[in-house]
Design an enzyme around this catalytic site. Structure first.
Site, PDB file in Angstrom:
ATOM      1  N   HIS A 155      -3.087   7.321   2.486  1.00  0.00           N
ATOM      2  CA  HIS A 155      -3.539   6.022   1.978  1.00  0.00           C
ATOM      3  C   HIS A 155      -4.926   5.743   2.537  1.00  0.00           C
ATOM      4  CE1 HIS A 155      -3.948   1.916   0.992  1.00  0.00           C
ATOM      5  NE2 HIS A 155      -3.725   1.457   2.209  1.00  0.00           N
ATOM      6  N   CYS A 194       0.813  -1.227   0.000  1.00  0.00           N
ATOM      7  CA  CYS A 194       0.000   0.000   0.000  1.00  0.00           C
ATOM      8  C   CYS A 194       0.844   1.273   0.000  1.00  0.00           C
ATOM      9  CB  CYS A 194      -0.951  -0.003   1.185  1.00  0.00           C
ATOM     10  SG  CYS A 194      -2.085  -1.390   1.166  1.00  0.00           S
ATOM     11  N   ASN A 216     -10.178   0.073   0.068  1.00  0.00           N
ATOM     12  CA  ASN A 216      -8.714   0.115   0.082  1.00  0.00           C
ATOM     13  C   ASN A 216      -8.191  -0.438  -1.246  1.00  0.00           C
ATOM     14  OD1 ASN A 216      -5.982  -0.259   0.489  1.00  0.00           O
ATOM     15  ND2 ASN A 216      -6.198  -1.133   2.536  1.00  0.00           N
TER      16      ASN A 216
HETATM   17  O1  UT7 Z   1      -3.765  -1.092   3.569  1.00  0.00           O
HETATM   18  C1  UT7 Z   1      -2.835  -1.560   4.504  1.00  0.00           C
HETATM   19  C2  UT7 Z   1      -3.143  -1.056   5.802  1.00  0.00           C
HETATM   20  N1  UT7 Z   1      -4.308  -1.722   6.341  1.00  0.00           N
HETATM   21  C3  UT7 Z   1      -4.935  -1.156   7.344  1.00  0.00           C
HETATM   22  O2  UT7 Z   1      -4.576  -0.066   7.717  1.00  0.00           O
HETATM   23  C4  UT7 Z   1      -6.065  -1.899   8.036  1.00  0.00           C
HETATM   24  C5  UT7 Z   1      -5.958  -1.643   9.500  1.00  0.00           C
HETATM   25  N2  UT7 Z   1      -6.962  -2.341  10.303  1.00  0.00           N
HETATM   26  C6  UT7 Z   1      -8.276  -2.019  10.284  1.00  0.00           C
HETATM   27  O3  UT7 Z   1      -8.687  -1.182   9.527  1.00  0.00           O
HETATM   28  C7  UT7 Z   1      -9.196  -2.691  11.280  1.00  0.00           C
HETATM   29  O4  UT7 Z   1      -8.431  -3.432  12.184  1.00  0.00           O
HETATM   30  C8  UT7 Z   1     -10.239  -3.628  10.634  1.00  0.00           C
HETATM   31  C9  UT7 Z   1     -11.255  -2.804   9.865  1.00  0.00           C
HETATM   32  C10 UT7 Z   1      -9.555  -4.590   9.675  1.00  0.00           C
HETATM   33  C11 UT7 Z   1     -10.990  -4.440  11.676  1.00  0.00           C
HETATM   34  O5  UT7 Z   1     -11.545  -3.598  12.656  1.00  0.00           O
HETATM   35  P1  UT7 Z   1     -11.464  -3.984  14.187  1.00  0.00           P
HETATM   36  O6  UT7 Z   1     -12.212  -2.961  14.913  1.00  0.00           O
HETATM   37  O7  UT7 Z   1     -10.020  -4.146  14.506  1.00  0.00           O
HETATM   38  O8  UT7 Z   1     -12.269  -5.350  14.245  1.00  0.00           O
HETATM   39  P2  UT7 Z   1     -11.763  -6.820  14.644  1.00  0.00           P
HETATM   40  O9  UT7 Z   1     -10.963  -7.402  13.532  1.00  0.00           O
HETATM   41  O10 UT7 Z   1     -11.143  -6.765  15.967  1.00  0.00           O
HETATM   42  O11 UT7 Z   1     -13.130  -7.578  14.717  1.00  0.00           O
HETATM   43  C12 UT7 Z   1     -14.131  -7.197  15.637  1.00  0.00           C
HETATM   44  C13 UT7 Z   1     -15.312  -8.136  15.506  1.00  0.00           C
HETATM   45  C14 UT7 Z   1     -14.960  -9.611  15.595  1.00  0.00           C
HETATM   46  O12 UT7 Z   1     -16.009 -10.262  16.291  1.00  0.00           O
HETATM   47  P3  UT7 Z   1     -15.826 -10.636  17.849  1.00  0.00           P
HETATM   48  O13 UT7 Z   1     -14.628 -11.544  17.882  1.00  0.00           O
HETATM   49  O14 UT7 Z   1     -15.623  -9.338  18.554  1.00  0.00           O
HETATM   50  O15 UT7 Z   1     -17.130 -11.338  18.145  1.00  0.00           O
HETATM   51  C15 UT7 Z   1     -14.974 -10.077  14.173  1.00  0.00           C
HETATM   52  O16 UT7 Z   1     -15.289 -11.433  14.035  1.00  0.00           O
HETATM   53  O17 UT7 Z   1     -15.955  -7.959  14.240  1.00  0.00           O
HETATM   54  C16 UT7 Z   1     -16.068  -9.228  13.589  1.00  0.00           C
HETATM   55  N3  UT7 Z   1     -15.912  -9.018  12.155  1.00  0.00           N
HETATM   56  C17 UT7 Z   1     -16.943  -8.767  11.321  1.00  0.00           C
HETATM   57  N4  UT7 Z   1     -18.262  -8.668  11.539  1.00  0.00           N
HETATM   58  C18 UT7 Z   1     -19.046  -8.392  10.481  1.00  0.00           C
HETATM   59  C19 UT7 Z   1     -14.755  -9.020  11.453  1.00  0.00           C
HETATM   60  N5  UT7 Z   1     -15.022  -8.754  10.154  1.00  0.00           N
HETATM   61  C20 UT7 Z   1     -16.371  -8.602  10.055  1.00  0.00           C
HETATM   62  C21 UT7 Z   1     -17.236  -8.316   8.986  1.00  0.00           C
HETATM   63  N6  UT7 Z   1     -18.553  -8.209   9.242  1.00  0.00           N
HETATM   64  N7  UT7 Z   1     -16.799  -8.113   7.722  1.00  0.00           N
END
Ligand code: UT7
Length: 322
Positions: free
Chosen positions: A249, A114, A279
């Site tokens: 980004h 990225c 993204n």
């Molecule tokens: O381009 C390169 C750079 N990339 C980035 O900068 C990405 C950086 N990271 C992020 O943007 C965030 O960490 C994410 C958007 C990827 C995820 O957000 P988060 O707040 O860190 O969520 P999480 O991964 O901790 O997931 C929270 C919950 C989980 O459920 P539990 O375990 O709390 O019950 C996941 O299973 O959300 C659940 N979950 C979803 N639910 C519905 C994960 N993906 C989804 C989904 N729909 N698509």
């Protein structure tokens, strides 16, 4: 005193025709529009169809950038294509673009995930400053839909496809003139396992899917991009108040807002396209920059700060007087 510097002469973009909303994804993936919007700010993404290859999209974006720059393809001495999703292992997709456009000199791909577009700007800038090249095409083009694990809802909803291109042209200018003022590039290979693709050409035992520890990447993204911004400001002896536009980004609205807030910039000074494009990795910054130039928000003479972070980890900045 005049010195040879790179000026941004034109921008162009290509987005695949197929537009997919969160609700449409939620028909086949265990997710919801509310979750995706709340966590990321994404509303929709463009996903490539088979004919919309990396070379195809890069070529379309480059044609527009060349036309806007008013520079014939034959005068382009280098095509530098930042991509993590090339059409083939080799030849470089950039050489396919060279053939399609009829550019001169040389062409190569650059792999920095990225942060690829900022890296490519840095390489092109160095070549122009040293007189190796008088005009270059710098392109970010990605087809992440081909490397996503569509069974992993934690990653597959986050990405989109597209391409953005800029023409850089050498000019003999003083410090106040429009020019690419600086680039600063960084990587930390020790963090390679928090965002990677689990495959390689010839590895039939590996699926070749994107894998991400989202929380870890999030944590590093805010810290490293903020540091990169401070570094760019200090190196150019400018303050936060001098920046007209931040073009970060486009990975996550929360990351973008966090960085903008830290810089003390209002919402109206931060270009956001993650809602429309999701993204698009190396394509995200040129796509965002082009959108704000095309709709008249970014104006000639303004100071633009570009900042990115991606797998590697790789990160960096570019400061541009337009
Ligand atoms: O381009 C390169 C750079 N990339 C980035 O900068 C990405 C950086 N990271 C992020 O943007 C965030 O960490 C994410 C958007 C990827 C995820 O957000 P988060 O707040 O860190 O969520 P999480 O991964 O901790 O997931 C929270 C919950 C989980 O459920 P539990 O375990 O709390 O019950 C996941 O299973 O959300 C659940 N979950 C979803 N639910 C519905 C994960 N993906 C989804 C989904 N729909 N698509």
């Amino acid at each position: 005193m005049n010195r040879t510097r790179a000026q941004l002469a034109g921008v162009g973009t290509y987005l695949p025709e197929n537009l997919v909303t969160n609700d449409e994804l939620a028909k086949t993936i265990d997710t919801s529009d509310a979750w995706i919007r709340e966590r990321t700010g994404i509303r929709q993404r463009h996903l490539a169809q088979p004919h919309e290859t990396c070379a195809f999209m890069a070529t379309r974006a480059a044609e527009i950038a060349l036309a806007r720059a008013g520079i014939p393809a034959a005068e382009i001495g280098a095509v530098i294509l930042a991509t993590a999703t090339p059409d083939q292992a080799f030849p470089a997709t950039a050489t396919r673009v060279q053939a399609a456009l009829g550019t001169s000199g040389f062409a190569f791909d650059l792999s920095a995930a990225c942060a690829g577009f900022v890296y490519a700007l840095g390489v092109a800038d160095a070549m122009i400053r040293t007189g190796q090249v008088r005009a270059a095409l710098v392109i970010g083009a990605e087809v992440y839909s081909r490397i996503l694990n569509w069974d992993d809802r934690g990653t597959c909803v986050l990405f989109g496809d597209g391409a953005g291109a800029v023409v850089l042209r050498a000019a003999e200018v003083d410090e106040a003139a429009p020019q690419l003022l600086s680039t600063h590039l960084h990587s930390d290979g020790a963090l390679g396992d928090i965002l990677y693709v689990d495959g390689a050409v010839g590895r039939r035992d590996l699926p070749g899917h994107l894998v991400m520890n989202g929380r870890e990447v999030f944590r590093h993204a805010v810290a490293r991009m903020s540091d990169a911004i401070d570094e760019a400001l200090a190196a150019n002896n400018v303050t936060r108040a001098d920046i007209d536009w931040l073009i970060p980004h486009q990975a996550n609205r929360r990351i973008i807002d966090g960085i903008g807030k830290r810089l003390g910039l209002g919402e109206g000074q931060v270009v956001v396209t993650v809602d429309r494009h999701a993204n698009t990795s190396a394509a995200s910054i040129p796509l965002a920059m082009a959108a704000a130039i095309e709709d008249g928000r970014i104006k000639p003479g303004q100071l633009l700060l570009l900042v990115a972070l991606g797998g590697g980890l790789t990160w960096g900045s570019a400061l541009i007087r337009l």
